[in-house]
Design an enzyme around this catalytic site. Sequence first.
Site, PDB file in Angstrom:
ATOM      1  N   SER A  21     -82.176  63.638  99.111  1.00 36.55           N
ATOM      2  CA  SER A  21     -82.691  63.685  97.740  1.00 36.55           C
ATOM      3  C   SER A  21     -84.186  63.367  97.639  1.00 36.55           C
ATOM      4  O   SER A  21     -84.900  64.031  96.882  1.00 36.55           O
ATOM      5  CB  SER A  21     -81.883  62.747  96.841  1.00 36.55           C
ATOM      6  OG  SER A  21     -80.588  63.272  96.687  1.00 36.55           O
ATOM      7  N   LYS A  70     -70.430  55.929  93.270  1.00 36.48           N
ATOM      8  CA  LYS A  70     -70.323  56.953  92.232  1.00 36.48           C
ATOM      9  C   LYS A  70     -69.272  56.637  91.157  1.00 36.48           C
ATOM     10  O   LYS A  70     -69.404  57.083  90.022  1.00 36.48           O
ATOM     11  CB  LYS A  70     -70.034  58.322  92.867  1.00 36.48           C
ATOM     12  CG  LYS A  70     -71.234  58.879  93.623  1.00 36.48           C
ATOM     13  CD  LYS A  70     -70.877  60.149  94.356  1.00 36.48           C
ATOM     14  CE  LYS A  70     -71.620  61.317  93.760  1.00 36.48           C
ATOM     15  NZ  LYS A  70     -71.461  62.558  94.545  1.00 36.48           N
ATOM     16  N   ASP A 107     -72.760  67.353  89.854  1.00 36.02           N
ATOM     17  CA  ASP A 107     -72.237  67.991  91.079  1.00 36.02           C
ATOM     18  C   ASP A 107     -71.529  69.316  90.776  1.00 36.02           C
ATOM     19  O   ASP A 107     -71.707  70.304  91.496  1.00 36.02           O
ATOM     20  CB  ASP A 107     -71.263  67.055  91.803  1.00 36.02           C
ATOM     21  CG  ASP A 107     -71.978  65.925  92.535  1.00 36.02           C
ATOM     22  OD1 ASP A 107     -73.160  66.087  92.888  1.00 36.02           O
ATOM     23  OD2 ASP A 107     -71.343  64.871  92.756  1.00 36.02           O
TER      24      ASP A 107
END
Length: 277
Positions: A21, A70, A107
């Site tokens: 990222s 997450k 996502d």
Amino acid sequence: MSETIIPIAGVIGSPIGHSRSPKLHRHWLKVYGLAGEYIPLHVEPDDLAQVIHALPKMGFVGVNITIPHKIAVLNLADLVTDRATLIGAANTLIFRKDGKIHADNTDGYGFIANLRQEAPDWDPAAGPAAVLGAGGAARAVIASLLESGVPEILLANRTRPKADALRAEFGTRLRVVDWVQAGNMLEEATTVVNTTSLGMVGGAEFRVPLDGLRPGTVVTDLVYNPLRTHFLAEAEAAGCVTVDGLGMLLHQAVPAFERWFGIRPEVTPELRAAALA
Ligand code: ATR
């Protein structure tokens, strides 16, 4: 004296060293000539809440969230988007000016945007989709395929109860197939997705028999290390339209970058090269 505050974003995980990222976001900051920073942050689960509440106070506009946080971040957010709720996990936090923490999951968006860019003729409604795997990544894929209008999803996972649980949650458009029968479900599918970690460098080999794949089927692998997995190579040899998994990573970053830095960035060959560098 007023000071120009440079917006900072980052990615929180443990481990974090291999995250791509920073390369993506830094590439875009440079290309668009924006003042900003993107920093990888190694944070242990016990420290997550404290860190997240401190970040906005030091100029952070948001963060990406990766393994193992997450799911846990959902409880730390003031606001959770519908898609993050549906997926049951967040990969993006936005620290709003009013102090509220907004959790989103991009996502599924990234998954679909990658297919649309790399396989422009892909028609989700053309027939059933076959999904291999029922872990965290599968949840985002299933939610977004259903939203895109796929008529049915055939789902196979080594540990069948996990697939049954997804069917109970996501509904009757899912049909669970035994893992040993996974090869058979490919015959019916017009979209095929590997969400398992099979085929990843250093991991177990992908062994699902692929002779059921039909020419023209759109086949994608979430594994992107290697970029061209054995699964994608076999699918290509069978005349399928193949899409590698790196693009999902690139596209999931688009909405986050836009929210944090104010420009909707493009996924280009240069970005791919930057991610792989
Ligand atoms: P992710 O968030 O990437 O989906 P995960 O939640 O750990 O990661 O899920 C990994 C997926 O790969 C699961 O579907 C897992 O199957 P199980 O639910 O049976 O564990 C699948 N997987 C991993 N190793 C596998 C193997 N050797 N054979 C078959 N499936 C495997």
